[in-house]
Write an enzyme that holds these catalytic residues in place. Structure first.
Site, PDB file in Angstrom:
ATOM      1  N   TYR A 154       0.847  -1.212   0.000  1.00  0.00           N
ATOM      2  CA  TYR A 154       0.000   0.000   0.000  1.00  0.00           C
ATOM      3  C   TYR A 154       0.875   1.252   0.000  1.00  0.00           C
ATOM      4  CZ  TYR A 154      -3.662   3.193   1.807  1.00  0.00           C
ATOM      5  OH  TYR A 154      -4.556   4.223   1.991  1.00  0.00           O
TER       6      TYR A 154
HETATM    7  N1  LIG Z   1      -9.594   5.313   5.392  1.00  0.00           N
HETATM    8  C1  LIG Z   1      -8.347   5.703   5.580  1.00  0.00           C
HETATM    9  O1  LIG Z   1      -7.823   5.649   6.686  1.00  0.00           O
HETATM   10  C2  LIG Z   1      -7.549   6.279   4.434  1.00  0.00           C
HETATM   11  C3  LIG Z   1      -6.404   7.030   4.731  1.00  0.00           C
HETATM   12  C4  LIG Z   1      -5.649   7.552   3.693  1.00  0.00           C
HETATM   13  C5  LIG Z   1      -6.024   7.319   2.387  1.00  0.00           C
HETATM   14  N2  LIG Z   1      -7.155   6.588   2.122  1.00  0.00           N
HETATM   15  C6  LIG Z   1      -7.494   6.350   0.727  1.00  0.00           C
HETATM   16  O2  LIG Z   1      -8.777   6.888   0.469  1.00  0.00           O
HETATM   17  C7  LIG Z   1      -9.403   6.120  -0.560  1.00  0.00           C
HETATM   18  C8  LIG Z   1     -10.792   5.703  -0.109  1.00  0.00           C
HETATM   19  O3  LIG Z   1     -10.664   4.962   1.084  1.00  0.00           O
HETATM   20  P1  LIG Z   1     -11.924   4.599   2.018  1.00  0.00           P
HETATM   21  O4  LIG Z   1     -11.404   4.601   3.387  1.00  0.00           O
HETATM   22  O5  LIG Z   1     -13.106   5.413   1.670  1.00  0.00           O
HETATM   23  O6  LIG Z   1     -12.145   3.069   1.557  1.00  0.00           O
HETATM   24  P2  LIG Z   1     -13.470   2.167   1.483  1.00  0.00           P
HETATM   25  O7  LIG Z   1     -12.986   0.758   1.518  1.00  0.00           O
HETATM   26  O8  LIG Z   1     -14.483   2.610   2.478  1.00  0.00           O
HETATM   27  O9  LIG Z   1     -14.036   2.517   0.023  1.00  0.00           O
HETATM   28  C9  LIG Z   1     -13.342   2.123  -1.134  1.00  0.00           C
HETATM   29  C10 LIG Z   1     -14.351   1.995  -2.256  1.00  0.00           C
HETATM   30  O10 LIG Z   1     -13.622   1.614  -3.455  1.00  0.00           O
HETATM   31  C11 LIG Z   1     -14.425   0.668  -4.145  1.00  0.00           C
HETATM   32  N3  LIG Z   1     -13.630  -0.144  -5.058  1.00  0.00           N
HETATM   33  C12 LIG Z   1     -12.816  -1.182  -4.738  1.00  0.00           C
HETATM   34  N4  LIG Z   1     -12.295  -1.726  -5.846  1.00  0.00           N
HETATM   35  C13 LIG Z   1     -12.789  -1.007  -6.890  1.00  0.00           C
HETATM   36  C14 LIG Z   1     -12.630  -1.089  -8.304  1.00  0.00           C
HETATM   37  N5  LIG Z   1     -11.843  -2.032  -8.864  1.00  0.00           N
HETATM   38  N6  LIG Z   1     -13.285  -0.202  -9.087  1.00  0.00           N
HETATM   39  C15 LIG Z   1     -14.085   0.748  -8.531  1.00  0.00           C
HETATM   40  N7  LIG Z   1     -14.278   0.869  -7.206  1.00  0.00           N
HETATM   41  C16 LIG Z   1     -13.639  -0.010  -6.398  1.00  0.00           C
HETATM   42  C17 LIG Z   1     -15.066  -0.167  -3.031  1.00  0.00           C
HETATM   43  O11 LIG Z   1     -16.196  -0.897  -3.495  1.00  0.00           O
HETATM   44  C18 LIG Z   1     -15.409   0.913  -2.007  1.00  0.00           C
HETATM   45  O12 LIG Z   1     -16.712   1.438  -2.209  1.00  0.00           O
HETATM   46  C19 LIG Z   1      -8.467   4.964  -0.860  1.00  0.00           C
HETATM   47  O13 LIG Z   1      -7.673   5.264  -1.997  1.00  0.00           O
HETATM   48  C20 LIG Z   1      -7.601   4.895   0.370  1.00  0.00           C
HETATM   49  O14 LIG Z   1      -6.342   4.330   0.129  1.00  0.00           O
HETATM   50  C21 LIG Z   1      -7.921   6.071   3.114  1.00  0.00           C
END
Ligand SMILES: NC(=O)c1ccc[n+]([C@@H]2O[C@H](COP(=O)([O-])OP(=O)(O)OC[C@H]3O[C@@H](n4cnc5c(N)ncnc54)[C@H](O)[C@@H]3O)[C@@H](O)[C@H]2O)c1
Length: 247
Positions: A154
């Site tokens: 990641y």
């Molecule tokens: N939550 C955290 O702590 C955090 C921190 C920093 C960065 N991020 C980043 O923020 C972004 C969103 O994270 P989140 O916490 O909302 O995650 P989440 O798991 O709640 O949501 C991710 C979404 O992406 C969708 N997804 C997965 N594979 C897919 C594909 N092949 N095509 C289209 N959609 C797809 C899933 O169905 C889901 O709805 C990510 O890139 C994550 O790395 C999250």
């Protein structure tokens, strides 16, 4: 907040059925954008937004270049323009040390968290260049800037998104298309369910402001990067890490 900041603009947000993507989609739509949410699973999406915010849902797998192109062609044919593209879909992947990490899992994480960002950018640049305006916002992570043992795949993917965006932004300079990242600290979404409670608590302790970032706070930073007000910043990574990143 400026009402109607995105009036007459069209935005695609990936991974927007829930979590941060949904938060960003709601923020853009609440300020007037026509928002198309891409995801592979809308099972948990609310059927009717209580605040009357309208977001279109489309099943698009962002690892599938054909589906991405079809999704963009559909937006251009119906609305004539694509102003904002937010690359948000992502996974943390399995938590394991590098010596125990499976190649299959490494490939899954890199494909969604990095290669899909490239595929989506490659597809959204031509219409943005043609109209002389565009804002690309790539959701990276503090894990792309700071050591995060246990989730090296990641971390590598998110560092890759930051480096990719810097180079792409330089290519796009002068075209009217700006590209930036947002690097949040941990937020309490379903993404972190894949991580151990100990890892999550240790991550919280590393944040000087002493708490997780909220989805709304990330959406606020992303909305600025997606807006016309962001006019002299490109190739940059906006911080939403509560002081964990200090440069
Ligand atoms: N939550 C955290 O702590 C955090 C921190 C920093 C960065 N991020 C980043 O923020 C972004 C969103 O994270 P989140 O916490 O909302 O995650 P989440 O798991 O709640 O949501 C991710 C979404 O992406 C969708 N997804 C997965 N594979 C897919 C594909 N092949 N095509 C289209 N959609 C797809 C899933 O169905 C889901 O709805 C990510 O890139 C994550 O790395 C999250």
């Amino acid at each position: 907040m400026t009402q109607g900041r995105f009036a007459n603009q069209t935005a695609i947000v990936t991974g927007a059925a829930r979590g941060i993507g949904l938060g960003i989609a709601r923020r853009l739509a609440s300020e007037g954008a026509r928002v198309i949410a891409w995801d592979i699973n809308f099972d948990q999406a609310g059927s009717k937004d209580p605040e009357g915010i309208v977001i279109e849902s489309r099943i698009v797998d962002v690892t599938d270049s054909g589906a991405i192109q079809a999704g963009i062609d559909d937006v251009i044919s119906r609305f004539g323009r694509l102003d904002i593209f937010v690359n948000n879909a992502g996974v943390t992947g399995t938590q394991a040390t590098v010596q125990d990490y499976q190649l299959e899992e490494w490939n899954r994480v890199l494909t969604l968290d990095l290669t899909a960002v490239f595929l989506c950018c490659r597809a959204c640049i031509p219409p943005m260049r043609d109209q002389g305006y565009g804002r690309i916002v790539n959701i990276a992570s503090i894990a792309g800037k700071q050591p995060t043992p246990g989730i090296a795949a990641y971390s590598a993917a998110k560092s890759g998104v930051i480096g990719f965006t810097r180079s792409m932004a330089r290519e796009l300079a002068g075209s009217g298309v700006l590209a930036n990242c947002v690097a949040p600290a941990m937020a309490a979404t379903e993404l972190i369910d894949a991580l151990s409670p100990t890892f999550v608590e240790e991550s919280r302790k590393k944040i000087p402001l002493g708490r997780f970032v909220t989805v709304e706070e990330i959406a606020s930073v992303a909305a600025f990067a997606a807006s016309p007000e962001c006019s002299f910043t490109t190739g940059f990574t906006f911080d939403a890490s509560g002081g964990r990143a200090d440069f």
